[in-house]
Motif scaffolding. Structure first.
Motif, PDB file in Angstrom:
ATOM      1  N   THR A 249     -17.634 -22.109 -48.858  1.00  0.00           N
ATOM      2  CA  THR A 249     -18.128 -22.813 -50.041  1.00  0.00           C
ATOM      3  C   THR A 249     -17.920 -24.315 -49.885  1.00  0.00           C
ATOM      4  O   THR A 249     -18.777 -25.114 -50.258  1.00  0.00           O
ATOM      5  CB  THR A 249     -17.390 -22.309 -51.304  1.00  0.00           C
ATOM      6  N   ASP A 250     -16.780 -24.698 -49.294  1.00  0.00           N
ATOM      7  CA  ASP A 250     -16.469 -26.119 -49.099  1.00  0.00           C
ATOM      8  C   ASP A 250     -17.373 -26.772 -48.059  1.00  0.00           C
ATOM      9  O   ASP A 250     -17.675 -27.956 -48.152  1.00  0.00           O
ATOM     10  CB  ASP A 250     -15.003 -26.297 -48.662  1.00  0.00           C
ATOM     11  N   ALA A 251     -17.772 -26.002 -47.038  1.00  0.00           N
ATOM     12  CA  ALA A 251     -18.550 -26.596 -45.949  1.00  0.00           C
ATOM     13  C   ALA A 251     -19.523 -25.574 -45.338  1.00  0.00           C
ATOM     14  O   ALA A 251     -19.351 -25.147 -44.203  1.00  0.00           O
ATOM     15  CB  ALA A 251     -17.604 -27.126 -44.880  1.00  0.00           C
ATOM     16  N   PRO A 252     -20.541 -25.165 -46.110  1.00  0.00           N
ATOM     17  CA  PRO A 252     -21.446 -24.112 -45.627  1.00  0.00           C
ATOM     18  C   PRO A 252     -22.162 -24.490 -44.329  1.00  0.00           C
ATOM     19  O   PRO A 252     -22.469 -23.629 -43.515  1.00  0.00           O
ATOM     20  CB  PRO A 252     -22.441 -23.918 -46.768  1.00  0.00           C
ATOM     21  N   GLN A 253     -22.410 -25.778 -44.143  1.00  0.00           N
ATOM     22  CA  GLN A 253     -23.156 -26.209 -42.945  1.00  0.00           C
ATOM     23  C   GLN A 253     -22.326 -26.068 -41.674  1.00  0.00           C
ATOM     24  O   GLN A 253     -22.855 -26.133 -40.573  1.00  0.00           O
ATOM     25  CB  GLN A 253     -23.665 -27.646 -43.110  1.00  0.00           C
ATOM     26  N   GLU A 254     -21.020 -25.856 -41.831  1.00  0.00           N
ATOM     27  CA  GLU A 254     -20.166 -25.775 -40.646  1.00  0.00           C
ATOM     28  C   GLU A 254     -20.258 -24.427 -39.933  1.00  0.00           C
ATOM     29  O   GLU A 254     -19.899 -24.325 -38.770  1.00  0.00           O
ATOM     30  CB  GLU A 254     -18.703 -26.016 -41.032  1.00  0.00           C
ATOM     31  N   PHE A 255     -20.704 -23.406 -40.643  1.00  0.00           N
ATOM     32  CA  PHE A 255     -20.671 -22.063 -40.059  1.00  0.00           C
ATOM     33  C   PHE A 255     -22.083 -21.538 -39.842  1.00  0.00           C
ATOM     34  O   PHE A 255     -22.873 -21.470 -40.762  1.00  0.00           O
ATOM     35  CB  PHE A 255     -19.892 -21.117 -40.968  1.00  0.00           C
ATOM     36  N   GLN A 256     -22.365 -21.154 -38.600  1.00  0.00           N
ATOM     37  CA  GLN A 256     -23.709 -20.687 -38.279  1.00  0.00           C
ATOM     38  C   GLN A 256     -23.867 -19.197 -38.587  1.00  0.00           C
ATOM     39  O   GLN A 256     -24.867 -18.775 -39.133  1.00  0.00           O
ATOM     40  CB  GLN A 256     -23.991 -20.948 -36.809  1.00  0.00           C
ATOM     41  N   CYS A 257     -22.882 -18.416 -38.182  1.00  0.00           N
ATOM     42  CA  CYS A 257     -22.922 -16.975 -38.414  1.00  0.00           C
ATOM     43  C   CYS A 257     -21.526 -16.510 -38.834  1.00  0.00           C
ATOM     44  O   CYS A 257     -20.533 -17.191 -38.578  1.00  0.00           O
ATOM     45  CB  CYS A 257     -23.315 -16.213 -37.150  1.00  0.00           C
ATOM     46  N   ILE A 258     -21.475 -15.342 -39.441  1.00  0.00           N
ATOM     47  CA  ILE A 258     -20.210 -14.785 -39.920  1.00  0.00           C
ATOM     48  C   ILE A 258     -20.034 -13.389 -39.327  1.00  0.00           C
ATOM     49  O   ILE A 258     -20.989 -12.607 -39.284  1.00  0.00           O
ATOM     50  CB  ILE A 258     -20.216 -14.636 -41.470  1.00  0.00           C
TER      51      ILE A 258
END
Length: 142
Positions: free
Chosen positions: A50-59
């Motif tokens: 939530t704080d940095a959605p652009q940081e994570f490509q996949c989960i």
């Protein structure tokens, strides 16, 4: 200029078992050539996303975790970032591939798994493509 390693996309790995995190994160890093950030709780992971959605490509997430299940985690992520690829890795055997997809996961890997199975799943779900596309965008010599 950024360090060479920092241009790789980052995948979030979530499992309440530290042994699984320790084992899974480096495998994903190697298979997909990505950075990984491990979280032992979906609640913490959701906050980080939530704080940095652009940081994570996949989960990549486990299913059965305290306080928030992988399913609830996936559904909350989809609200924040529709189309985000969330891979379910679980040993509980309660969820079929179809059910996993109905819940919003891009795929399912059942623990224990062979590295080759994981790699095939990453290929089928398009997660490997996403990672390599990201690299092509950011480094001209790829």
């Amino acid at each position: 200029a950024a360090a060479a390693g920092s241009e790789r996309p980052c995948w979030m790995v979530v499992d309440d078992d530290p042994g699984v995190l320790k084992f899974l994160a480096p495998i994903l890093s190697t298979l997909a050539d990505v950075e990984t950030r491990g979280f032992s709780s979906a609640v913490e992971a959701l906050k980080a996303f939530t704080d940095a959605p652009q940081e994570f490509q996949c989960i990549v997430t486990d299913l059965d975790m305290p306080r928030m299940s992988g399913i609830e985690f996936c559904q909350r992520l989809q609200v924040l970032s529709p189309g985000l690829k969330v891979l379910l890795v679980t040993g509980c055997g309660l969820v079929t591939q179809e059910e996993a997809q109905a819940f919003g996961f891009c795929g399912l890997v059942t623990k224990p798994f062979a590295i080759q199975t994981l790699k095939q799943t990453l290929e089928v779900t398009g997660m490997l493509d996403d990672a390599s596309r990201h690299l092509q965008k950011t480094s001209p010599n790829h």
